[in-house]
Design an enzyme around this catalytic site. Structure first.
Site, PDB file in Angstrom:
ATOM      1  CG  HIS A 101      -0.164 -25.172 -40.720  1.00 34.12           C
ATOM      2  ND1 HIS A 101      -1.014 -26.228 -40.984  1.00 34.12           N
ATOM      3  CD2 HIS A 101      -0.457 -24.784 -39.452  1.00 34.12           C
ATOM      4  CE1 HIS A 101      -1.786 -26.447 -39.943  1.00 34.12           C
ATOM      5  NE2 HIS A 101      -1.461 -25.578 -38.989  1.00 34.12           N
ATOM      6  CG  HIS A 109      -3.583 -27.306 -49.444  1.00 37.61           C
ATOM      7  ND1 HIS A 109      -3.519 -26.679 -48.230  1.00 37.61           N
ATOM      8  CD2 HIS A 109      -2.278 -27.437 -49.852  1.00 37.61           C
ATOM      9  CE1 HIS A 109      -2.257 -26.431 -47.907  1.00 37.61           C
ATOM     10  NE2 HIS A 109      -1.476 -26.883 -48.890  1.00 37.61           N
ATOM     11  CB  ILE A 132     -19.009 -28.579 -44.710  1.00 39.33           C
ATOM     12  CG1 ILE A 132     -20.236 -29.493 -44.587  1.00 39.33           C
ATOM     13  CG2 ILE A 132     -19.368 -27.109 -44.585  1.00 39.33           C
ATOM     14  CD1 ILE A 132     -21.435 -29.132 -45.395  1.00 39.33           C
ATOM     15  CG  PHE A 178     -16.250 -27.264 -40.868  1.00 36.49           C
ATOM     16  CD1 PHE A 178     -16.332 -27.011 -39.505  1.00 36.49           C
ATOM     17  CD2 PHE A 178     -16.908 -26.434 -41.759  1.00 36.49           C
ATOM     18  CE1 PHE A 178     -17.077 -25.943 -39.032  1.00 36.49           C
ATOM     19  CE2 PHE A 178     -17.651 -25.357 -41.293  1.00 36.49           C
ATOM     20  CZ  PHE A 178     -17.738 -25.112 -39.925  1.00 36.49           C
ATOM     21  CG  HIS A 230      -6.069 -29.575 -40.426  1.00 35.45           C
ATOM     22  ND1 HIS A 230      -4.884 -30.249 -40.215  1.00 35.45           N
ATOM     23  CD2 HIS A 230      -5.753 -28.444 -41.102  1.00 35.45           C
ATOM     24  CE1 HIS A 230      -3.895 -29.538 -40.728  1.00 35.45           C
ATOM     25  NE2 HIS A 230      -4.396 -28.444 -41.278  1.00 35.45           N
ATOM     26  CG  ASP A 238      -8.629 -22.311 -45.878  1.00 40.34           C
ATOM     27  OD1 ASP A 238      -7.872 -21.326 -45.823  1.00 40.34           O
ATOM     28  OD2 ASP A 238      -8.342 -23.364 -46.472  1.00 40.34           O
ATOM     29  NE  ARG A 266       1.774 -21.663 -45.302  1.00 40.81           N
ATOM     30  CZ  ARG A 266       0.832 -22.588 -45.057  1.00 40.81           C
ATOM     31  NH1 ARG A 266       0.864 -23.722 -45.708  1.00 40.81           N
ATOM     32  NH2 ARG A 266      -0.097 -22.387 -44.122  1.00 40.81           N
ATOM     33  NE  ARG A 277      12.219 -44.089 -57.613  1.00 44.24           N
ATOM     34  CZ  ARG A 277      11.366 -45.083 -57.849  1.00 44.24           C
ATOM     35  NH1 ARG A 277      10.529 -45.484 -56.898  1.00 44.24           N
ATOM     36  NH2 ARG A 277      11.346 -45.662 -59.038  1.00 44.24           N
TER      37      ARG A 277
HETATM   38  C1  LIG Z   1      -5.628 -24.072 -44.447  1.00 42.69           C
HETATM   39  C2  LIG Z   1      -5.981 -25.416 -45.041  1.00 42.69           C
HETATM   40  O1  LIG Z   1      -5.556 -25.740 -46.127  1.00 42.69           O
HETATM   41  S1  LIG Z   1      -6.890 -26.461 -44.075  1.00 42.69           S
HETATM   42  C3  LIG Z   1      -7.733 -27.578 -45.145  1.00 42.69           C
HETATM   43  C4  LIG Z   1      -8.780 -26.871 -45.954  1.00 42.69           C
HETATM   44  N1  LIG Z   1      -9.648 -27.821 -46.629  1.00 42.69           N
HETATM   45  C5  LIG Z   1     -10.957 -27.954 -46.352  1.00 42.69           C
HETATM   46  O2  LIG Z   1     -11.503 -27.251 -45.519  1.00 42.69           O
HETATM   47  C6  LIG Z   1     -11.702 -28.973 -47.153  1.00 42.69           C
HETATM   48  C7  LIG Z   1     -12.715 -29.729 -46.301  1.00 42.69           C
HETATM   49  N2  LIG Z   1     -12.048 -30.650 -45.421  1.00 42.69           N
HETATM   50  C8  LIG Z   1     -11.695 -31.893 -45.880  1.00 42.69           C
HETATM   51  O3  LIG Z   1     -11.975 -32.297 -47.009  1.00 42.69           O
HETATM   52  C9  LIG Z   1     -10.890 -32.763 -44.939  1.00 42.69           C
HETATM   53  O4  LIG Z   1     -11.193 -32.482 -43.603  1.00 42.69           O
HETATM   54  C10 LIG Z   1      -9.356 -32.663 -45.174  1.00 42.69           C
HETATM   55  C11 LIG Z   1      -9.023 -32.962 -46.627  1.00 42.69           C
HETATM   56  C12 LIG Z   1      -8.876 -31.250 -44.843  1.00 42.69           C
HETATM   57  C13 LIG Z   1      -8.655 -33.648 -44.267  1.00 42.69           C
HETATM   58  O5  LIG Z   1      -9.119 -34.853 -44.680  1.00 42.69           O
HETATM   59  P1  LIG Z   1      -8.597 -36.289 -44.211  1.00 42.69           P
HETATM   60  O6  LIG Z   1      -7.529 -36.218 -43.234  1.00 42.69           O
HETATM   61  O7  LIG Z   1      -8.267 -37.018 -45.443  1.00 42.69           O
HETATM   62  O8  LIG Z   1      -9.867 -36.796 -43.435  1.00 42.69           O
HETATM   63  P2  LIG Z   1     -10.823 -37.929 -43.911  1.00 42.69           P
HETATM   64  O9  LIG Z   1     -11.202 -37.734 -45.356  1.00 42.69           O
HETATM   65  O10 LIG Z   1     -10.189 -39.222 -43.541  1.00 42.69           O
HETATM   66  O11 LIG Z   1     -12.107 -37.627 -43.020  1.00 42.69           O
HETATM   67  C14 LIG Z   1     -12.449 -38.314 -41.829  1.00 42.69           C
HETATM   68  C15 LIG Z   1     -13.963 -38.293 -41.703  1.00 42.69           C
HETATM   69  O12 LIG Z   1     -14.410 -36.961 -41.528  1.00 42.69           O
HETATM   70  C16 LIG Z   1     -15.272 -36.577 -42.590  1.00 42.69           C
HETATM   71  N3  LIG Z   1     -14.921 -35.229 -42.959  1.00 42.69           N
HETATM   72  C17 LIG Z   1     -13.694 -34.672 -42.924  1.00 42.69           C
HETATM   73  N4  LIG Z   1     -13.778 -33.401 -43.314  1.00 42.69           N
HETATM   74  C18 LIG Z   1     -15.072 -33.178 -43.584  1.00 42.69           C
HETATM   75  C19 LIG Z   1     -15.761 -32.042 -44.034  1.00 42.69           C
HETATM   76  N5  LIG Z   1     -15.121 -30.903 -44.263  1.00 42.69           N
HETATM   77  N6  LIG Z   1     -17.093 -32.138 -44.203  1.00 42.69           N
HETATM   78  C20 LIG Z   1     -17.746 -33.284 -43.966  1.00 42.69           C
HETATM   79  N7  LIG Z   1     -17.138 -34.389 -43.542  1.00 42.69           N
HETATM   80  C21 LIG Z   1     -15.811 -34.340 -43.357  1.00 42.69           C
HETATM   81  C22 LIG Z   1     -14.977 -37.558 -43.705  1.00 42.69           C
HETATM   82  O13 LIG Z   1     -16.051 -37.712 -44.596  1.00 42.69           O
HETATM   83  C23 LIG Z   1     -14.685 -38.799 -42.935  1.00 42.69           C
HETATM   84  O14 LIG Z   1     -15.902 -39.346 -42.477  1.00 42.69           O
HETATM   85  P3  LIG Z   1     -16.145 -40.922 -42.407  1.00 42.69           P
HETATM   86  O15 LIG Z   1     -15.087 -41.426 -41.479  1.00 42.69           O
HETATM   87  O16 LIG Z   1     -17.525 -41.026 -41.934  1.00 42.69           O
HETATM   88  O17 LIG Z   1     -15.939 -41.383 -43.816  1.00 42.69           O
HETATM   89  O1  LIG Z   2      -1.492 -28.272 -42.758  1.00 43.21           O
HETATM   90  C1  LIG Z   2      -2.254 -28.581 -43.694  1.00 43.21           C
HETATM   91  O2  LIG Z   2      -2.368 -29.748 -44.130  1.00 43.21           O
HETATM   92  C2  LIG Z   2      -3.089 -27.571 -44.360  1.00 43.21           C
HETATM   93  C3  LIG Z   2      -3.075 -26.271 -43.642  1.00 43.21           C
HETATM   94  O3  LIG Z   2      -3.747 -26.088 -42.665  1.00 43.21           O
HETATM   95  C4  LIG Z   2      -2.151 -25.236 -44.111  1.00 43.21           C
HETATM   96  O4  LIG Z   2      -1.396 -25.448 -45.072  1.00 43.21           O
HETATM   97  O5  LIG Z   2      -2.141 -24.139 -43.530  1.00 43.21           O
END
Ligand SMILES: CC(=O)SCCNC(=O)CCNC(=O)[C@H](O)C(C)(C)COP(=O)(O)OP(=O)(O)OC[C@H]1O[C@@H](n2cnc3c(N)ncnc32)[C@H](O)[C@@H]1OP(=O)(O)O
Ligand SMILES: O=C([O-])CC(=O)C(=O)O
Length: 369
Positions: A186, A221, A255, A258, A260, A312, A337, A356
């Site tokens: 990814h 993640h 939550i 949700f 990305h 996820d 992965r 760096r």
């Molecule tokens: C296959 C994978 O690894 S995919 C990623 C799996 N991770 C998750 O599902 C964890 C839940 N998701 C999250 O925490 C985030 O969406 C992340 C870390 C994946 C991406 O986060 P970022 O790019 O840093 O987004 P950021 O934190 O700037 O969020 C933007 C806005 O959306 C909100 N938001 C983003 N994700 C979520 C969520 N899952 N639930 C509630 N609110 C959310 C944030 O609170 C923020 O709101 P605001 O602008 O009112 O403060």
């Molecule tokens: O791309 C990302 O940041 C996280 C993700 O969805 C993955 O690793 O599959």
């Protein structure tokens, strides 16, 4: 020196790569020229592994040879099995995997050889051993007998068999294989970046993968897939999920499953594929209630936060219905992965520039002892 600063390196281009690219506008995950979703619908995980390693899709003969080479590498050194048994029973399965992969390095005669050929052989060894490491790691932690690999099964059927002790049905095998493909690569997530940063010092593949495991463990993640399933089980029903999600949102909690960093307000194409897989699997297993509950959660997040599910969210209930213990959801993601991370480490070794970066210093100055 440029004074640009992007917290979390958001939208910063950190590498050139010929491996993969998220084309968000076209809603396409490009993997070596192919659409990842099309690959998941048409070829097997081992074909994608060959594609990631060699740069082109293997023909039938090349694919069979790859499978033979992987099966030849099945099995763990006895001392690794003993290490698994010695770990405290409370150890998180991602930590078991991190320890196991790190320890496996000591048994690889080619550890210090950074050539493409040697790295390819190491990646093949890891493809063979990581699934067994996580299955036997789980069996060690839960004090069960180790399930040994079976080379009369396909790679994917054997992977699931080692976890559940049951030979999967054709449908279960196909869906699990699709999940491995969509998890395989990814672009530049935190874990792959961590691995490339480590590899850029000319450190070895096992070390880079060990770092990636630590990265992938986190809830923001890979750890999210386990947290999703815990939430669904805690909720128990459509109404329960709505109440739980709304109370989390009221407390400003995230939550899991949700949002990305790259897709932001767009759908993750992988989540859509796993949603269809869940629909079919849930029907087969008389658990359409689980599918319906997930859709209720998806609709609520769209309505309340305009956020889409990521992979996820739908992979979690799929793994649950496949009989995979929740503690193994993130380790399975890592196993899938491993091939993507290995390809990135090989690319980093081949076209290296030491990572760096600089900092924006906010601490004091001109203090004297
Ligand atoms: C296959 C994978 O690894 S995919 C990623 C799996 N991770 C998750 O599902 C964890 C839940 N998701 C999250 O925490 C985030 O969406 C992340 C870390 C994946 C991406 O986060 P970022 O790019 O840093 O987004 P950021 O934190 O700037 O969020 C933007 C806005 O959306 C909100 N938001 C983003 N994700 C979520 C969520 N899952 N639930 C509630 N609110 C959310 C944030 O609170 C923020 O709101 P605001 O602008 O009112 O403060
Ligand atoms: O791309 C990302 O940041 C996280 C993700 O969805 C993955 O690793 O599959």
């Amino acid at each position: 020196m440029s004074s640009s600063y992007y917290p979390g390196l958001e939208n910063v281009i950190a590498s050139e790569t010929a491996i993969s690219y998220l084309d968000v506008e076209k809603e396409e995950i490009v993997v070596r020229g192919y659409d990842l979703i099309e690959l998941a619908q048409n070829v097997t995980y081992l074909d994608v592994a060959g594609l990631l390693l060699e740069g082109s899709l293997p023909d039938a003969d090349e694919r069979n040879k790859l499978e033979e080479r992987i099966k030849w590498e099945y099995g763990l050194p006895q001392n690794i099995c003993s290490i698994l048994r010695l770990l405290p029973k409370k150890t998180d399965l991602m930590d078991v995997l991190r320890t196991g992969i790190s320890a496996l390095a000591s048994y690889d005669e080619e550890l210090e050889d950074r050539s493409k050929e040697a790295n390819t052989r190491k990646a093949i060894r890891l493809l063979a051993k990581v699934p067994q490491l996580l299955a036997n790691g789980y069996q060690a932690i839960t004090e069960q007998a180790f399930v040994e690999p079976r080379d009369d099964l396909s790679y994917t059927a054997n992977f699931l068999y080692m976890i559940t002790g049951q030979v999967p049905s054709k449908m279960e095998e196909t869906i699990f294989d699709q999940s491995l493909i969509v998890y395989s690569e990814h672009e530049m997530p935190n874990s792959t970046f961590a691995a490339r940063v480590i590899a850029s010092t000319q450190s070895d593949l096992y070390g880079a993968l060990t770092g990636a495991v630590a990265s992938l463990k986190g809830n923001l993640h890979g750890g999210a897939n386990e947290a999703v399933m815990e939430m669904l089980l805690e909720a128990g029903s459509d109404e329960g999920l709505e109440t739980l999600m709304l109370s989390k949102l009221a407390r400003k909690e995230r939550i899991m499953g949700f949002g990305h960093r790259v897709y932001m307000k767009k759908a993750d194409p992988r989540a859509l594929l796993m949603k269809d897989a869940l629909d079919a699997l849930a029907l087969e297993k008389n658990r359409s209630d689980l599918y319906t509950m997930c859709v209720v959660g998806e609709e609520l997040m769209k309505r309340e936060k305009n956020l889409h599910p990521n992979l996820d969210y739908y992979a979690a209930p799929v793994y649950y219905l496949l009989g995979i213990p929740i503690d193994l959801f993130t380790p399975v993601f890592l196993a899938a992965r491993t091939i993507g991370v290995s390809s990135h480490v090989m690319e980093q070794h081949a076209h290296n520039r030491l990572f760096r970066p600089r900092v924006h210093y906010t601490g004091p100055r001109n203090l004297h002892p």
